[in-house]
Design an enzyme around this catalytic site. Sequence first.
Site, PDB file in Angstrom:
ATOM      1  N   CYS A  42       0.854  -1.188   0.000  1.00  0.00           N
ATOM      2  CA  CYS A  42       0.000   0.000   0.000  1.00  0.00           C
ATOM      3  C   CYS A  42       0.898   1.249   0.000  1.00  0.00           C
ATOM      4  O   CYS A  42       1.993   1.238   0.537  1.00  0.00           O
ATOM      5  CB  CYS A  42      -0.903   0.005   1.237  1.00  0.00           C
ATOM      6  SG  CYS A  42      -2.059   1.398   1.259  1.00  0.00           S
ATOM      7  N   ASP A  44       0.469   3.792   1.679  1.00  0.00           N
ATOM      8  CA  ASP A  44       0.436   4.390   3.017  1.00  0.00           C
ATOM      9  C   ASP A  44       1.848   4.670   3.548  1.00  0.00           C
ATOM     10  O   ASP A  44       2.701   3.772   3.580  1.00  0.00           O
ATOM     11  CB  ASP A  44      -0.309   3.438   3.971  1.00  0.00           C
ATOM     12  CG  ASP A  44      -0.681   4.102   5.283  1.00  0.00           C
ATOM     13  OD1 ASP A  44       0.239   4.580   5.988  1.00  0.00           O
ATOM     14  OD2 ASP A  44      -1.877   4.159   5.599  1.00  0.00           O
ATOM     15  N   ARG A  46       2.965   4.988   6.379  1.00  0.00           N
ATOM     16  CA  ARG A  46       3.364   4.328   7.631  1.00  0.00           C
ATOM     17  C   ARG A  46       3.867   2.903   7.423  1.00  0.00           C
ATOM     18  O   ARG A  46       4.220   2.222   8.384  1.00  0.00           O
ATOM     19  CB  ARG A  46       2.173   4.308   8.607  1.00  0.00           C
ATOM     20  CG  ARG A  46       1.686   5.697   8.989  1.00  0.00           C
ATOM     21  CD  ARG A  46       0.328   5.623   9.634  1.00  0.00           C
ATOM     22  NE  ARG A  46      -0.679   5.085   8.696  1.00  0.00           N
ATOM     23  CZ  ARG A  46      -1.953   4.859   9.019  1.00  0.00           C
ATOM     24  NH1 ARG A  46      -2.374   5.098  10.242  1.00  0.00           N
ATOM     25  NH2 ARG A  46      -2.797   4.397   8.116  1.00  0.00           N
ATOM     26  N   HIS A  98      -2.168  -3.758   5.197  1.00  0.00           N
ATOM     27  CA  HIS A  98      -1.974  -3.355   6.598  1.00  0.00           C
ATOM     28  C   HIS A  98      -3.328  -3.097   7.236  1.00  0.00           C
ATOM     29  O   HIS A  98      -4.244  -2.602   6.581  1.00  0.00           O
ATOM     30  CB  HIS A  98      -1.089  -2.104   6.692  1.00  0.00           C
ATOM     31  CG  HIS A  98      -1.675  -0.892   6.037  1.00  0.00           C
ATOM     32  ND1 HIS A  98      -2.291   0.117   6.750  1.00  0.00           N
ATOM     33  CD2 HIS A  98      -1.795  -0.543   4.729  1.00  0.00           C
ATOM     34  CE1 HIS A  98      -2.725   1.050   5.894  1.00  0.00           C
ATOM     35  NE2 HIS A  98      -2.441   0.677   4.677  1.00  0.00           N
ATOM     36  N   CYS A 101      -6.306  -0.018   6.883  1.00  0.00           N
ATOM     37  CA  CYS A 101      -6.037   0.588   5.569  1.00  0.00           C
ATOM     38  C   CYS A 101      -7.186   1.510   5.127  1.00  0.00           C
ATOM     39  O   CYS A 101      -8.345   1.088   5.045  1.00  0.00           O
ATOM     40  CB  CYS A 101      -5.830  -0.520   4.528  1.00  0.00           C
ATOM     41  SG  CYS A 101      -5.452   0.117   2.880  1.00  0.00           S
TER      42      CYS A 101
END
Length: 211
Positions: A42, A44, A46, A98, A101
């Site tokens: 992803c 993302d 993080r 994750h 999400c």
Amino acid sequence: MEVYNKLLEENKSWSKKMMEKEPEFFSKLLNVQNPQFLWIGCSDSRVPPDVITQTKPGEIFIHRNIANMVVHTDLNMLSVLQYAVEVLKVHHIIVCGHYGCGGVKAAMTNHSLGLINKWLRNIKDVYRYHQTEIELLKEEETKLNRLIELNVVEQVMNLAKTSIIQKSWIHENGPYLHGWVYDLHDGILRPQIDMPPGSRLDHPIFEYDNL
Ligand code: CO
């Protein structure tokens, strides 16, 4: 200092530090990359693949998009996949989602979000395939996290449905496919599925017979 300048400053000091610590570091990677892994994760911020797996430059080939999707018409993902499998000959492909999400969360709502509807539509299909299991769960967060796990499994299946993977399984006996979910609470990767070369698919209609 402008915030973006901090990135350039940090880059300079990193380069200097690496040169001091390991003088061969850059020259070693100059003409070759020989990663064993392709990571489809992803976008993302993080979930940085190299940080959470402690891999170094040159060790992991990376493709990221919203909700770590393997969409069979996505030329970007398919180009990365073909290069990783046929040229780099990676041994393992990891699809990594994750918990929590935002992409999967958005797909679970009825809100129209513009262009991204078309991307999230692929996740809504995963929900539909598994709706009986998901709707038995009580809490919204539990439903979301189960869909995140099921989505990773589905995307690994989608990899196995490509002619790129099936051809390589026949002629190269690789790569292994893996589906993992990263937990933002403790930084742990939780495996969901492993598909060794030659694994059967969820339906024989996807198996090509002329590769
Ligand atoms: Co995400």
